[in-house]
Motif scaffolding. Structure first.
Motif, PDB file in Angstrom:
ATOM      1  N   LEU A   1       0.803  -1.222   0.000  1.00 51.39           N
ATOM      2  CA  LEU A   1       0.000   0.000   0.000  1.00 51.39           C
ATOM      3  C   LEU A   1       0.840   1.278   0.000  1.00 51.39           C
ATOM      4  CD1 LEU A   1      -2.782  -1.153   2.500  1.00 51.39           C
ATOM      5  CD2 LEU A   1      -2.830  -1.174  -0.017  1.00 51.39           C
ATOM      6  N   GLY A   2       2.163   1.137  -0.015  1.00 50.63           N
ATOM      7  CA  GLY A   2       3.036   2.304  -0.059  1.00 50.63           C
ATOM      8  C   GLY A   2       2.932   3.182   1.172  1.00 50.63           C
ATOM      9  N   LEU A   3       2.745   2.560   2.325  1.00 49.50           N
ATOM     10  CA  LEU A   3       2.636   3.319   3.571  1.00 49.50           C
ATOM     11  C   LEU A   3       4.026   3.666   4.092  1.00 49.50           C
ATOM     12  CD1 LEU A   3      -0.135   1.168   5.307  1.00 49.50           C
ATOM     13  CD2 LEU A   3      -0.420   3.329   4.074  1.00 49.50           C
ATOM     14  N   PRO A   4       4.178   4.805   4.771  1.00 50.75           N
ATOM     15  CA  PRO A   4       5.498   5.182   5.289  1.00 50.75           C
ATOM     16  C   PRO A   4       5.987   4.267   6.410  1.00 50.75           C
ATOM     17  CG  PRO A   4       3.827   6.777   5.972  1.00 50.75           C
ATOM     18  CD  PRO A   4       3.161   5.819   5.026  1.00 50.75           C
ATOM     19  N   ALA A   5       5.058   3.660   7.141  1.00 53.83           N
ATOM     20  CA  ALA A   5       5.417   2.743   8.233  1.00 53.83           C
ATOM     21  C   ALA A   5       4.360   1.652   8.311  1.00 53.83           C
ATOM     22  CB  ALA A   5       5.486   3.495   9.557  1.00 53.83           C
ATOM     23  N   ALA A   6       4.743   0.536   8.896  1.00 53.46           N
ATOM     24  CA  ALA A   6       3.780  -0.553   9.080  1.00 53.46           C
ATOM     25  C   ALA A   6       2.737  -0.134  10.115  1.00 53.46           C
ATOM     26  CB  ALA A   6       4.496  -1.819   9.536  1.00 53.46           C
ATOM     27  N   PRO A   7       1.461  -0.390   9.843  1.00 53.16           N
ATOM     28  CA  PRO A   7       0.412  -0.057  10.816  1.00 53.16           C
ATOM     29  C   PRO A   7       0.493  -0.956  12.046  1.00 53.16           C
ATOM     30  CG  PRO A   7      -0.518  -0.569   8.649  1.00 53.16           C
ATOM     31  CD  PRO A   7       0.916  -0.942   8.619  1.00 53.16           C
ATOM     32  N   ALA A   8      -0.221  -0.560  13.099  1.00 46.09           N
ATOM     33  CA  ALA A   8      -0.333  -1.402  14.295  1.00 46.09           C
ATOM     34  C   ALA A   8      -0.836  -2.782  13.884  1.00 46.09           C
ATOM     35  CB  ALA A   8      -1.287  -0.751  15.294  1.00 46.09           C
ATOM     36  N   SER A   9      -0.464  -3.777  14.646  1.00 44.87           N
ATOM     37  CA  SER A   9      -0.736  -5.177  14.310  1.00 44.87           C
ATOM     38  C   SER A   9      -2.182  -5.454  13.893  1.00 44.87           C
ATOM     39  CB  SER A   9      -0.356  -6.054  15.501  1.00 44.87           C
ATOM     40  OG  SER A   9      -0.695  -7.388  15.260  1.00 44.87           O
ATOM     41  N   ASP A  10      -3.160  -5.033  14.694  1.00 47.39           N
ATOM     42  CA  ASP A  10      -4.554  -5.352  14.381  1.00 47.39           C
ATOM     43  C   ASP A  10      -5.016  -4.647  13.114  1.00 47.39           C
ATOM     44  OD1 ASP A  10      -5.226  -6.975  16.841  1.00 47.39           O
ATOM     45  OD2 ASP A  10      -4.549  -5.101  17.755  1.00 47.39           O
ATOM     46  N   ALA A  11      -4.600  -3.402  12.928  1.00 45.83           N
ATOM     47  CA  ALA A  11      -4.947  -2.668  11.715  1.00 45.83           C
ATOM     48  C   ALA A  11      -4.242  -3.281  10.506  1.00 45.83           C
ATOM     49  CB  ALA A  11      -4.598  -1.196  11.856  1.00 45.83           C
TER      50      ALA A  11
END
Length: 177
Positions: free
Chosen positions: A143-153
Motif C-alpha cells: 500500500l506504499g505506507l510510510p510505516a507498518a500499521p499497528a498489528s490489528d490494523a
C-alpha cells in the motif's frame, strides 16, 4: 451473506473493508482498487477499555464499526474465519466480536468474504506461516505506507488486500473461460 471465494459483486468491486475481529482490539482497514493498483484509504483499531464487561465492549465495537462503515463507501467486507484456539474461552470471545462485525456488515447490506489466516499470509508473503511482523511489512509495501500499521490494523488491511487480490484473479479467470 458469506461467500468463500468472495463477493458476487466482484467485477464492479472497488473498495473493501477488512476486519480483524477481537473484543479488546478490533482492527479495520479500507483499501480501494484503482485499476490494478491498490490504494490505502484508512485504517484503525477499535479498542474498548479492557476493564469493560464483555457486553459493553461489544456495544462499543458495534457503534464504532457502524461509524467506520458509514464514513467509507465500501462495497464489500472481508473478515478472518474462525480458527481453533487452545483457549476455548478466548475463542468464544473472538466469536462474539466476529458476530458483531458480521451483523454490522449485514445491516449495511455489505456482502462478506471470509479468509483463513494462512490464506491471508500466503497472499501477502507467499508463506502461510508468516509472522505478524512480516504481514505488517508486506501491507506497508503493498500500500506504499510510510510505516507498518499497528498489528490489528495491519491484519485488517491484509484481509482487504487479500480480497482485492483474489477478486482480480477471479475476474481474470472468468475472462479466460
Amino acid at each position: 451473506m458469506s461467500t468463500p471465494a468472495g463477493c458476487s459483486r466482484l467485477p464492479a468491486l472497488q473498495s473493501v473493508l477488512g476486519i480483524d475481529p477481537g473484543t479488546r482490539r478490533l482492527g479495520w482497514g479500507v483499501v480501494t482498487r484503482n485499476g490494478s493498483r491498490l490504494v490505502h484509504v484508512a485504517h484503525g483499531v477499535i479498542a474498548p477499555g479492557d476493564s469493560m464487561p464483555l457486553p459493553d465492549r461489544l456495544v462499543v465495537i458495534e457503534r464504532e464499526l457502524n461509524e467506520v462503515v458509514g464514513a467509507h463507501r465500501v462495497q464489500c467486507a472481508s473478515i478472518e474465519t474462525l480458527f481453533f484456539h487452545k483457549d476455548a474461552q478466548a475463542a468464544a470471545k473472538l466469536g462474539h466480536a466476529r458476530g458483531v462485525a458480521m451483523l454490522v456488515c449485514a445491516r449495511a447490506g455489505l456482502e462478506l468474504a471470509e479468509y483463513a489466516p494462512a490464506r491471508v499470509k500466503r497472499t501477502l508473503t507467499g508463506r502461510g506461516a508468516a509472522d505478524k511482523a512480516q504481514v505488517a511489512q508486506m501491507v506497508r509495501a503493498f500500500l506504499g505506507l510510510p510505516a507498518a500499521p499497528a498489528s490489528d490494523a495491519a491484519d485488517a488491511l491484509a484481509l482487504a488486500v487479500t480480497h482485492l487480490q483474489n477478486a482480480l484473479a477471479n475476474a481474470h479467470l472468468k475472462a479466460v473461460k
